[in-house]
Design a protein around this motif. Structure first.
Motif, mmCIF file in Angstrom:
data_model
loop_
_atom_site.group_PDB
_atom_site.id
_atom_site.type_symbol
_atom_site.label_atom_id
_atom_site.label_comp_id
_atom_site.label_asym_id
_atom_site.label_seq_id
_atom_site.Cartn_x
_atom_site.Cartn_y
_atom_site.Cartn_z
ATOM 1 N N ASP A 181 0.868 -1.172 0.000
ATOM 2 C CA ASP A 181 0.000 0.000 0.000
ATOM 3 C C ASP A 181 0.902 1.219 0.000
ATOM 4 O O ASP A 181 1.550 1.525 1.010
ATOM 5 N N ASN B 98 -3.400 -6.451 7.908
ATOM 6 C CA ASN B 98 -2.702 -6.215 6.642
ATOM 7 C C ASN B 98 -1.919 -7.456 6.234
ATOM 8 O O ASN B 98 -1.990 -7.917 5.088
ATOM 9 N N ILE C 89 3.539 -0.999 3.961
ATOM 10 C CA ILE C 89 2.688 0.169 3.757
ATOM 11 C C ILE C 89 3.550 1.414 3.884
ATOM 12 O O ILE C 89 4.565 1.421 4.581
ATOM 13 N N SER D 191 -5.434 -0.670 4.872
ATOM 14 C CA SER D 191 -4.567 -1.294 3.874
ATOM 15 C C SER D 191 -4.970 -2.726 3.550
ATOM 16 O O SER D 191 -4.579 -3.260 2.505
ATOM 17 N N GLN D 192 -5.750 -3.355 4.409
ATOM 18 C CA GLN D 192 -6.165 -4.738 4.155
ATOM 19 C C GLN D 192 -7.002 -4.860 2.882
ATOM 20 O O GLN D 192 -7.168 -5.967 2.341
#
Length: 249
Positions: A4, A24, A32, A214-215
């Motif tokens: 991400d 995540n 990320i 972000s998942q």
């Protein structure tokens, strides 16, 4: 591994940061990049980068901060940009969505930070909202590379940015029912794209109404895969390679 390339991680948005990081990883999002783009959030962002192995940073002053920034803040920013896990300067740019009253001030702030990025050889994360032509005109005067954050423009605008050496940050908007972005993506090569959520904002369909995180990167990748007629693994491999090449991490 998914990346991400643009999110906001703060106790202001999430009750349990440890849980967010764990989720995540469960979804294959192993890196990320937090955008610390307000004065109030930079130190918190640095804390998470030091605490979690898979958290990296972009730091800069968002155009909404223009009335808060003093000369001393630029030296502070340069010092923070030297921190180990900072991989970009941003998000910086122009935002005329609520008016152009401070247009010149925004442009000056943008230019100053682009100069810093050039001097430090850092990629930039560019925020451009209702300000496309000014953004393009300014970027043409600087030797920088980076990402056009939350891109949702036309194919013609996409090509202008790509020809200047920028990648396009594609997030949840690509899943929205009335979005023109799928058509644009269908005409672009995956070598021009990185994935982002801009969480906690712009949650992808079918999770709209929930707080983004972000998942949901794989959800965005799935939509791009459908549009391009390729596998999710293909999207993952190419966008991850793009991010690693740009951010050098």
């Amino acid at each position: 591994m998914f990346i991400d390339t643009h999110c906001h991680l703060s106790k202001q948005y999430y009750d349990d940061i440890d849980s967010i990081i764990a989720k995540n990883k469960e979804r294959g999002v192993e890196r990320i990049i937090i955008s610390g783009c307000e004065l109030s959030e930079i130190e918190e962002s640095l804390y998470y980068a030091k605490k979690y192995n898979d958290v990296y940073l972009s730091l800069g002053f968002h155009p909404s901060e223009v009335d808060k920034i003093e000369n001393s803040h630029f030296k502070m920013l340069e010092n923070f940009l030297g921190e180990e896990k900072v991989v970009a300067l941003g998000e910086i740019g122009l935002d005329y969505h609520y008016g152009k009253e401070n247009r010149l001030e925004q442009m000056k702030l943008f230019e100053k930070q682009l100069n810093i990025a050039e001097a430090m050889n850092l990629p930039v994360i560019v925020h451009s909202r209702d300000a496309t032509q000014d953004t393009i005109d300014i970027l043409k005067n600087h030797h920088v590379k980076g990402v056009i954050h939350c891109f949702s423009g036309s194919y013609e605008i996409a090509k202008q940015y790509i020809d200047m050496g920028f990648l396009l940050g594609i997030g949840g908007v690509v899943t929205f029912k009335n979005s023109n972005l799928p058509k644009v993506i269908s005409m672009l090569d995956l070598s021009c794209v990185v994935l982002e959520t801009d969480s906690p904002y712009l949650t992808p369909h079918p999770y709209r109404g929930q707080v983004n995180s972000s998942q949901y990167i794989p959800v965005i990748a799935l939509k791009i895969a459908e549009v391009k007629g390729v596998s999710v693994d293909d999207v993952m491999r190419q966008t991850t390679a793009n991010a690693i090449a740009l951010f050098d991490f």
